[in-house]
Design a protein around this motif. Structure first.
Motif, PDB file in Angstrom:
ATOM      1  N   UNK A  22      29.988  90.355  17.063  1.00 26.59           N
ATOM      2  CA  UNK A  22      31.069  91.275  17.389  1.00 26.59           C
ATOM      3  C   UNK A  22      32.434  90.636  17.226  1.00 26.59           C
ATOM      4  N   UNK A  23      32.596  89.408  17.713  1.00 24.71           N
ATOM      5  CA  UNK A  23      33.878  88.718  17.581  1.00 24.71           C
ATOM      6  C   UNK A  23      34.185  88.407  16.120  1.00 24.71           C
ATOM      7  N   UNK A  24      33.169  88.031  15.371  1.00 24.31           N
ATOM      8  CA  UNK A  24      33.358  87.790  13.938  1.00 24.31           C
ATOM      9  C   UNK A  24      33.809  89.058  13.232  1.00 24.31           C
ATOM     10  N   UNK A  25      33.183  90.168  13.551  1.00 21.62           N
ATOM     11  CA  UNK A  25      33.545  91.435  12.921  1.00 21.62           C
ATOM     12  C   UNK A  25      34.967  91.845  13.272  1.00 21.62           C
ATOM     13  N   UNK A  26      35.355  91.673  14.522  1.00 20.65           N
ATOM     14  CA  UNK A  26      36.727  92.005  14.923  1.00 20.65           C
ATOM     15  C   UNK A  26      37.712  91.188  14.089  1.00 20.65           C
ATOM     16  N   UNK A  27      37.462  89.910  13.971  1.00 20.46           N
ATOM     17  CA  UNK A  27      38.375  89.043  13.249  1.00 20.46           C
ATOM     18  C   UNK A  27      38.472  89.417  11.770  1.00 20.46           C
TER      19      UNK A  27
ATOM     20  N   UNK B 151      41.844  91.072  10.649  1.00 21.75           N
ATOM     21  CA  UNK B 151      42.679  89.978  10.165  1.00 21.75           C
ATOM     22  C   UNK B 151      43.336  89.186  11.281  1.00 21.75           C
ATOM     23  N   UNK B 152      42.937  89.426  12.504  1.00 15.76           N
ATOM     24  CA  UNK B 152      43.476  88.701  13.656  1.00 15.76           C
ATOM     25  C   UNK B 152      42.514  87.577  14.012  1.00 15.76           C
ATOM     26  N   UNK B 153      42.999  86.338  14.040  1.00 18.67           N
ATOM     27  CA  UNK B 153      42.111  85.237  14.385  1.00 18.67           C
ATOM     28  C   UNK B 153      41.607  85.341  15.824  1.00 18.67           C
ATOM     29  N   UNK B 154      40.342  85.021  15.987  1.00 20.79           N
ATOM     30  CA  UNK B 154      39.724  85.009  17.306  1.00 20.79           C
ATOM     31  C   UNK B 154      39.323  83.574  17.613  1.00 20.79           C
ATOM     32  N   UNK B 155      39.891  83.002  18.651  1.00 25.87           N
ATOM     33  CA  UNK B 155      39.463  81.682  19.104  1.00 25.87           C
ATOM     34  C   UNK B 155      38.120  81.824  19.785  1.00 25.87           C
TER      35      UNK B 155
END
Length: 160
Positions: free
Chosen positions: A100-105, A109-113
């Motif tokens: 899910x976090x990978x897909x959001x990023x 185009x917003x980096x997810x730490x």
């Protein structure tokens, strides 16, 4: 130790970046360490506009990350911890949160730490939480990675 070979990241020019930190409410002691590490990184690198939001658990990190990305944050730091138990729940939550976090990023185009600890036991989580005596500081590391990526994306947009 899992942190062996980790790069030393260079973070430059984060002025004006809006950063959101989202953190699970499970495993309070570990989460306190992760949040502290994230906040120290934000301060060390000079981020002036940040927000900290709490989510019920690690499973909820992606949907809140997407909401924040859609509202113009330049980077989102997702902090959580899932500790293996005796059921497959661990596998499902870890996979769902990670994908899910990978897909959001990639979609926004917003980096997810990525500060989601996926540990076999409590000690592994404590060793990575950035607490006194911990071997690693994953809250600080995840925030640094998000800031470095956001700064790089801003440079790409300006110069390439």
């Amino acid at each position: 130790m899992s942190g062996e070979g980790a790069p030393v990241l260079t973070v430059q020019d984060v002025r004006g970046l809006r950063v959101a930190v989202i953190a699970s409410q499970w495993h309070e002691k570990v989460m306190d360490g992760l949040i502290d590490g994230a906040q120290r990184a934000l301060k060390e690198y000079g981020v002036e506009e940040s927000v900290l939001l709490r989510v019920p658990g690690s499973f909820e990190l992606p949907v809140v990350a997407r909401g924040l990305a859609a509202r113009g944050y330049d980077a989102v730091v997702a902090l959580g911890v899932v500790i293996r138990g005796g059921t497959p729940h661990f596998d499902y939550v870890c996979e769902a949160a990670t994908l899910g976090l990978t897909q959001v990023s990639t979609d926004t185009g917003v980096p997810i730490g990525f500060g989601l600890l996926t540990c076999d036991n409590d000690q592994q989580a404590l060793d990575r939480a950035g607490l006194p005596g911990s071997k690693e500081d994953k809250g600080f590391e995840a925030t640094t990675a998000a800031l470095a990526t956001a700064a790089l994306l801003r440079e790409i947009a300006r110069n390439h």
